[in-house]
Design a protein around this motif. Structure first.
Motif, PDB file in Angstrom:
ATOM      1  N   THR A   1     -32.823  13.330  -8.966  1.00 40.16           N
ATOM      2  CA  THR A   1     -33.094  13.788 -10.327  1.00 40.16           C
ATOM      3  C   THR A   1     -34.156  14.874 -10.319  1.00 40.16           C
ATOM      4  N   ALA A   2     -33.919  15.919 -11.113  1.00 40.29           N
ATOM      5  CA  ALA A   2     -34.912  16.975 -11.322  1.00 40.29           C
ATOM      6  C   ALA A   2     -35.147  17.117 -12.814  1.00 40.29           C
TER       7      ALA A   2
ATOM      8  N   ARG B   1     -37.123  22.255 -25.081  1.00 46.15           N
ATOM      9  CA  ARG B   1     -36.305  21.167 -24.544  1.00 46.15           C
ATOM     10  C   ARG B   1     -36.849  20.660 -23.217  1.00 46.15           C
ATOM     11  N   LEU B   2     -36.715  19.338 -23.031  1.00 43.66           N
ATOM     12  CA  LEU B   2     -36.887  18.732 -21.719  1.00 43.66           C
ATOM     13  C   LEU B   2     -35.509  18.649 -21.084  1.00 43.66           C
ATOM     14  N   LEU B   3     -35.395  19.141 -19.836  1.00 44.77           N
ATOM     15  CA  LEU B   3     -34.116  19.120 -19.126  1.00 44.77           C
ATOM     16  C   LEU B   3     -34.176  18.119 -17.989  1.00 44.77           C
ATOM     17  N   LEU B   4     -33.141  17.294 -17.891  1.00 42.15           N
ATOM     18  CA  LEU B   4     -32.988  16.341 -16.791  1.00 42.15           C
ATOM     19  C   LEU B   4     -31.612  16.557 -16.183  1.00 42.15           C
ATOM     20  N   GLN B   5     -31.582  16.739 -14.878  1.00 42.63           N
ATOM     21  CA  GLN B   5     -30.291  16.878 -14.202  1.00 42.63           C
ATOM     22  C   GLN B   5     -30.208  15.861 -13.085  1.00 42.63           C
ATOM     23  N   ASN B   6     -29.052  15.183 -13.007  1.00 42.26           N
ATOM     24  CA  ASN B   6     -28.858  14.177 -11.973  1.00 42.26           C
ATOM     25  C   ASN B   6     -27.722  14.576 -11.058  1.00 42.26           C
ATOM     26  N   ASP B   7     -27.947  14.415  -9.779  1.00 44.40           N
ATOM     27  CA  ASP B   7     -26.937  14.702  -8.759  1.00 44.40           C
ATOM     28  C   ASP B   7     -26.088  13.457  -8.562  1.00 44.40           C
ATOM     29  N   ILE B   8     -24.976  13.376  -9.290  1.00 42.70           N
ATOM     30  CA  ILE B   8     -24.140  12.177  -9.231  1.00 42.70           C
ATOM     31  C   ILE B   8     -23.531  12.007  -7.847  1.00 42.70           C
TER      32      ILE B   8
ATOM     33  N   GLN C   1     -30.476  16.845 -22.102  1.00 40.95           N
ATOM     34  CA  GLN C   1     -31.479  17.643 -22.786  1.00 40.95           C
ATOM     35  C   GLN C   1     -32.131  16.782 -23.862  1.00 40.95           C
ATOM     36  N   VAL C   2     -33.447  16.866 -23.964  1.00 43.50           N
ATOM     37  CA  VAL C   2     -34.188  16.117 -24.977  1.00 43.50           C
ATOM     38  C   VAL C   2     -34.964  17.110 -25.817  1.00 43.50           C
ATOM     39  N   GLU C   3     -34.685  17.089 -27.107  1.00 38.96           N
ATOM     40  CA  GLU C   3     -35.400  17.961 -28.040  1.00 38.96           C
ATOM     41  C   GLU C   3     -35.740  17.143 -29.278  1.00 38.96           C
TER      42      GLU C   3
ATOM     43  N   MET D   1     -26.305  15.102 -24.022  1.00 38.06           N
ATOM     44  CA  MET D   1     -25.858  14.946 -22.641  1.00 38.06           C
ATOM     45  C   MET D   1     -24.514  15.631 -22.463  1.00 38.06           C
ATOM     46  N   THR D   2     -24.440  16.542 -21.513  1.00 40.92           N
ATOM     47  CA  THR D   2     -23.179  17.196 -21.163  1.00 40.92           C
ATOM     48  C   THR D   2     -22.671  16.584 -19.866  1.00 40.92           C
ATOM     49  N   TYR D   3     -21.396  16.211 -19.888  1.00 45.91           N
ATOM     50  CA  TYR D   3     -20.825  15.500 -18.738  1.00 45.91           C
ATOM     51  C   TYR D   3     -19.456  16.077 -18.437  1.00 45.91           C
ATOM     52  N   SER D   4     -19.190  16.316 -17.157  1.00 42.24           N
ATOM     53  CA  SER D   4     -17.859  16.758 -16.739  1.00 42.24           C
ATOM     54  C   SER D   4     -17.381  15.865 -15.604  1.00 42.24           C
TER      55      SER D   4
END
Length: 647
Positions: free
Chosen positions: A215-216, A223-230, A241-243, A249-252
């Motif tokens: 996680t980064a 915005r606070l950005l959180l990205q996870n390496d699934i 994103q937290v605002e 949450m964007t998910y593909s």
């Protein structure tokens, strides 16, 4: 002079790197959006009768508000084999700019990587040469394909730069919050990152030694950005994103069933999803569709927001190798049931990775084989033996056992032993055969009640009511026949079903007799009651009442029989025998009532049709009691054998 330029002139490039990485990650979001717009335009041009894909949510998430970009997919068209995009030059300019922004920190951090530098320069030049509005098929493919076994593409370059950026971001992190690599956070961000990581770390152990879940986090404006390496797949991405008090949450995902699963396990957190959009990128996922959606979570307070972030973090681990687990579970249950098993395992926070590591489907096949043909034959699926609900429950327990043993560092052989014992207990306690018998007995009970009520309420004298009763009885009798055929089919494949099939065949004679009684009542109502008196109806009603009581005792005996030999006590055996003896007494009582009915009918009725039909009705009702007695003896044999006693 800008402060950034001044710092650069002093040779302190590393001081600028966090800001450049942040800008590069924003450029990555825009580049992926632009490529999605191109693909959406190509899809619309190929199918102009269909509405163009709406990418407004993705545009908002990427911070892009350009109206021309929003309208571009709908304005795309075909000219022969070429794609016409009215704003192609403007789009190419944006792509060029963002490729430069995205590549800058990577090239600065890896100055010796001449191959990457050459690729960036090549694609920048290629984009500068896009003029007019036409994209031929080769150019469209060069922009969008993701097949690494083919030639290079802009899409592949974007994916490669993104991976380098993630590694660079982790190396640049100025802080670590419970395992998350973070930089340039505000004080208010830290408890939010900590909440996300609290959920992630609670369940991360379930992935065992599988890679993923890095996680980064950083601050990007408001915005606070959180990205996870699934995992390792480029099309499997999750960005949070937290605002304010809103989480977006964007998910593909490559797999639509896994996407639906993720939607389901986030539903209790209040996720509101946009329409999940299918997309196709040549070369990516074998040219098959992948899916993108955005979920929003609105919180009423900071505490609720933290709970939401923790919940999202805790559920990500269940995406890892999910599709592999689903396919393996489908050896034993249907597709929907396999998803239900994985959903329940996620809610219990036991997951599926330990089961896969312990052997997956081979673990269960071995347990089935160990029980031999008394329970399973080659080709039997688990749900045909245990029933759908029983199979789902067993599989969830198997996933739970696997997790408990492996997390406790127990040997794989222990998992196999535990699963074998679990399945043996379930087979010993199985009641699917009794479920079928009980359903058939319910039809017999309904038929007996209908005949009894028909006589007691005088439906034998009302043609329309008697015809309706006969029609309803015929439907029930056919449904009971289907259960007989089902039992016979089971017995052909599973020897343990053979005595149950014989029992239900015997019981089906009861349904046949009662349906025949209903039919005779419809004949009697058709002007064949000459000479009937209250005494005739009363004796026939008593006979029907006795048969009805006997069917009730049969239902009761079945209910008790299913618990014999499966942990039941002595009182169960007493209740079972009492019910069987009640059926015996009912049959003897029906014999006496039949004789009384015959005497009364012969002395009262003079018209041949009325006499014959009344006698046939009495005989048929008594036959039902005879068949109930035969079914009782057959049930006694089955129950005693199951309990380990000889009948």
């Amino acid at each position: 002079m800008q402060k950034a330029e001044a710092v650069a002139m002093l040779g302190q490039q590393e001081l600028l790197m966090p800001a450049r990485v942040k800008a590069a990650l924003r450029a990555n979001d825009r580049l992926k959006l632009y490529l999605s717009v191109v693909q959406a335009g190509a899809d619309h041009a190929a199918h102009p009768d269909q509405e163009a894909l709406d990418l407004s949510h993705e545009m908002a998430a990427a911070g892009v508000q350009d109206g021309w970009l929003r309208d571009l997919p709908g304005s795309a068209s075909r000219a022969g084999h070429a794609l016409l995009l009215p704003e192609l030059e403007k789009l190419a300019h944006q792509l060029h700019e963002d490729i430069e922004i995205m590549a800058r920190p990577v090239l600065l951090s890896e100055p010796d990587d001449l191959t990457l530098r050459t690729r960036v320069e090549t694609w920048s030049t290629w984009l500068d040469q896009l003029k007019g509005e036409r994209l031929d098929e080769a150019q469209l493919r060069d922009l969008t394909h993701g097949n690494r076994h083919d030639s290079d593409s802009l899409h592949i370059l974007v994916m490669d730069l993104h991976k380098r950026l993630n590694h660079l971001a982790a190396a640049l992190a100025s802080e670590d919050i419970d395992g998350a690599h973070v930089w340039q956070l505000l004080d208010e961000d830290r408890p939010r990152v900590a909440a996300f990581m609290r959920g992630l770390n609670r369940t991360a152990k379930l992935k065992l030694d599988h890679p993923g879940l890095d996680t980064a986090a950083t601050r990007d404006g408001e915005r606070l950005l959180l990205q996870n390496d699934i995992g390792t797949n480029d099309a499997h991405v999750l960005v949070v994103q937290v605002e304010g008090l809103r989480v977006t949450m964007t998910y593909s995902d490559l797999h639509r069933p896994r996407f639906a699963f993720f939607q389901a396990i986030l539903s209790e957190l209040g996720a509101q999803w946009t329409a999940v959009e299918p997309r196709v990128t040549p070369g990516l996922n074998g040219g098959e569709t992948y899916h993108v959606g955005t979920a929003t979570f609105d919180s009423s307070s900071e505490m609720t927001l933290l709970h939401t972030l923790e919940g999202i973090g805790s559920r990500i681990v269940f995406l890892i190798d999910w599709n592999r687990a689903r396919k393996r579970l489908q050896h034993f249950v249907g597709g929907d049931d396999a998803v239900a098993v994985l959903t329940q395992a996620a809610r219990l926070e036991v997951g599926h990775m330990a089961w896969l590591k312990a052997g997956g489907e081979q673990l269960i096949y071995s347990a089935m084989q160990s029980l031999g043909e008394r329970a399973f034959r080659i080709g039997d699926r688990l749900d045909t033996v245990l029933g759908e609900a029983g199979a789902r429950s067993f599989l969830v327990d198997t996933l739970k056992l696997s997790t408990q043993v492996l997390l406790a560092r127990g040997p794989l052989a222990l998992v196999a032993d535990e699963v074998r014992m679990l399945l043996a207990r379930l087979v010993q306690q199985r009641t699917s055969e009794f479920d079928l018998l009980a359903e058939h007995a319910a039809y017999c009970h309904a038929l007996a009640q209908a005949v009894r009520d028909g006589l007691s309420h005088g439906r034998d004298s009302r043609r329309d009511a008697a015809d309706e009763l006969a029609a309803r009885a015929k439907v029930w009798e056919r449904q009971a026949d289907h259960l007989v055929m089902q039992a016979r089919s089971q017995a052909e494949h599973q020897p343990r079903w053979t005595p149950f099939a014989r029992l239900i065949e015997t019981t089906d004679d009861v349904a046949d007799a009662l349906e025949e009684a209903a039919f005779l009542m419809s004949l009697i109502a058709d002007h064949h009651q000459q000479g009937w008196t209250a005494d005739v109806r009363q004796v026939l009603s008593k006979l029907a009442e006795a048969v009805f009581n006997a069917t009730q005792d049969h239902v009761k005996a079945l209910a008790v029989a299913r618990s014999l030999g499966a942990g039941g006590d002595a009182s169960d055996g007493d209740a079972f025998l009492a019910a069987l003896w009640s059926v015996l007494r009912a049959e003897r009582h029906c014999d006496e009532l039949l004789r009384s009915a015959r005497r009364l009918i012969l002395s009262t009725l003079k018209e041949a049709p009325a006499l014959m039909l009344a006698n046939d009705l009495a005989v048929t009702l008594e036959l039902a009691s005879d068949r109930l007695l035969a079914a009782g003896y057959a049930l006694r044999e089955v129950a005693f054998n199951r309990a380990g006693a000889s009948a």
